[in-house]
Design an enzyme around this catalytic site. Structure first.
Site, short mmCIF file in Angstrom:
data_model
loop_
_atom_site.label_atom_id
_atom_site.label_comp_id
_atom_site.label_asym_id
_atom_site.label_seq_id
_atom_site.Cartn_x
_atom_site.Cartn_y
_atom_site.Cartn_z
N ASP A 8 50.90 52.48 28.93
CA ASP A 8 51.71 53.19 28.45
C ASP A 8 51.32 53.83 26.67
O ASP A 8 49.69 52.78 27.05
CB ASP A 8 53.18 52.65 28.32
CG ASP A 8 52.89 51.30 27.30
OD1 ASP A 8 51.96 50.93 26.48
OD2 ASP A 8 54.83 51.25 27.78
N CYS A 65 50.57 47.92 29.71
CA CYS A 65 51.51 48.30 28.25
C CYS A 65 51.57 47.02 27.71
O CYS A 65 50.80 46.71 27.48
CB CYS A 65 52.94 48.48 28.90
SG CYS A 65 53.81 46.79 30.02
N THR A 67 52.86 44.49 27.21
CA THR A 67 53.34 43.08 27.33
C THR A 67 53.15 42.79 29.24
O THR A 67 52.21 41.82 29.45
CB THR A 67 55.00 42.42 27.51
OG1 THR A 67 55.35 42.94 28.68
CG2 THR A 67 55.18 42.06 26.05
N HIS A 98 44.34 34.17 46.72
CA HIS A 98 45.58 33.70 47.41
C HIS A 98 46.42 34.43 47.56
O HIS A 98 47.54 35.00 48.56
CB HIS A 98 46.01 32.41 47.05
CG HIS A 98 45.28 31.16 46.81
ND1 HIS A 98 45.94 30.15 46.50
CD2 HIS A 98 44.53 31.50 47.05
CE1 HIS A 98 44.48 29.68 46.54
NE2 HIS A 98 43.88 29.38 46.98
N HIS A 133 47.07 31.94 53.59
CA HIS A 133 47.63 33.11 52.46
C HIS A 133 48.15 33.78 53.41
O HIS A 133 48.52 34.57 52.53
CB HIS A 133 46.41 33.64 51.61
CG HIS A 133 45.79 32.27 50.74
ND1 HIS A 133 46.84 30.97 50.38
CD2 HIS A 133 44.74 31.82 50.59
CE1 HIS A 133 45.92 30.16 49.05
NE2 HIS A 133 45.29 30.30 49.69
#
Ligand SMILES: O=C[C@H](O)[C@H](O)[C@H](O)COP(=O)(O)O
Length: 148
Positions: A8, A65, A67, A98, A133
């Site tokens: 963004d 973005c 955060t 993992h 995993h």
């Protein structure tokens, strides 16, 4: 490997840094915007990219973005997507080894372009370890199959 990338308005500088990294690593990629620096809505970029990865049109997706949080929340709504929000190199490696993550989200208001580049390079070059995993990822996929 083919990578889809988007951001963004809060992630345009790191997006350019990651495109430079992909060019340096000679990894083919497609940039899905955003095109401008005016305010846009991150789901409009996260969801189409996540769908392309889920459909197998791209092997991996990278979203940026402010955060990384909104992008990762949106991407993880798409069936088959395992998107990790990562801001350190150790997690970048472990989330491939993992969690076999197929998408990476980062926040430009959290880390600088140099660290973002290091994280993306580590994430792109680390391999899934399988074994125990795989069982755990299988349980997530089973839940997803039943509830979506
Ligand atoms: O999780 C959301 C992202 O960090 C967005 O980039 C952020 O919310 C955009 O904020 P603003 O509209 O204030 O630029």
């Amino acid at each position: 490997m083919k990578v889809a990338i988007a951001s963004d308005h809060g992630g345009i500088h790191i997006r350019e840094e990651i495109k430079s990294l992909l060019n340096d690593l000679q990894i083919p990629f497609e940039d899905f915007g955003c095109e401008c620096s005016t305010s846009v809505d991150y789901p409009d970029y996260a969801l189409p990219v996540a769908e392309k990865v889920a459909r197998g049109e791209f092997d991996r997706g990278i979203l940026i973005c402010g955060t990384g949080i909104g992008m990762s929340i949106a991407a993880n709504k798409v069936k088959g997507i395992r998107c990790a929000l990562v801001h350190d190199v150790y997690s970048a490696k472990l989330t491939r080894q993992h969690n076999d993550t197929n998408m990476l989200a980062m926040g430009e208001r959290v880390i600088g372009p140099g660290l973002a580049r290091e994280i993306a390079q580590t994430w792109l070059t680390s391999e899934f370890e399988g074994g125990r995993h795989q069982n755990r990822i299988g349980k997530i996929a089973e839940y997803e199959g039943k509830h979506s």
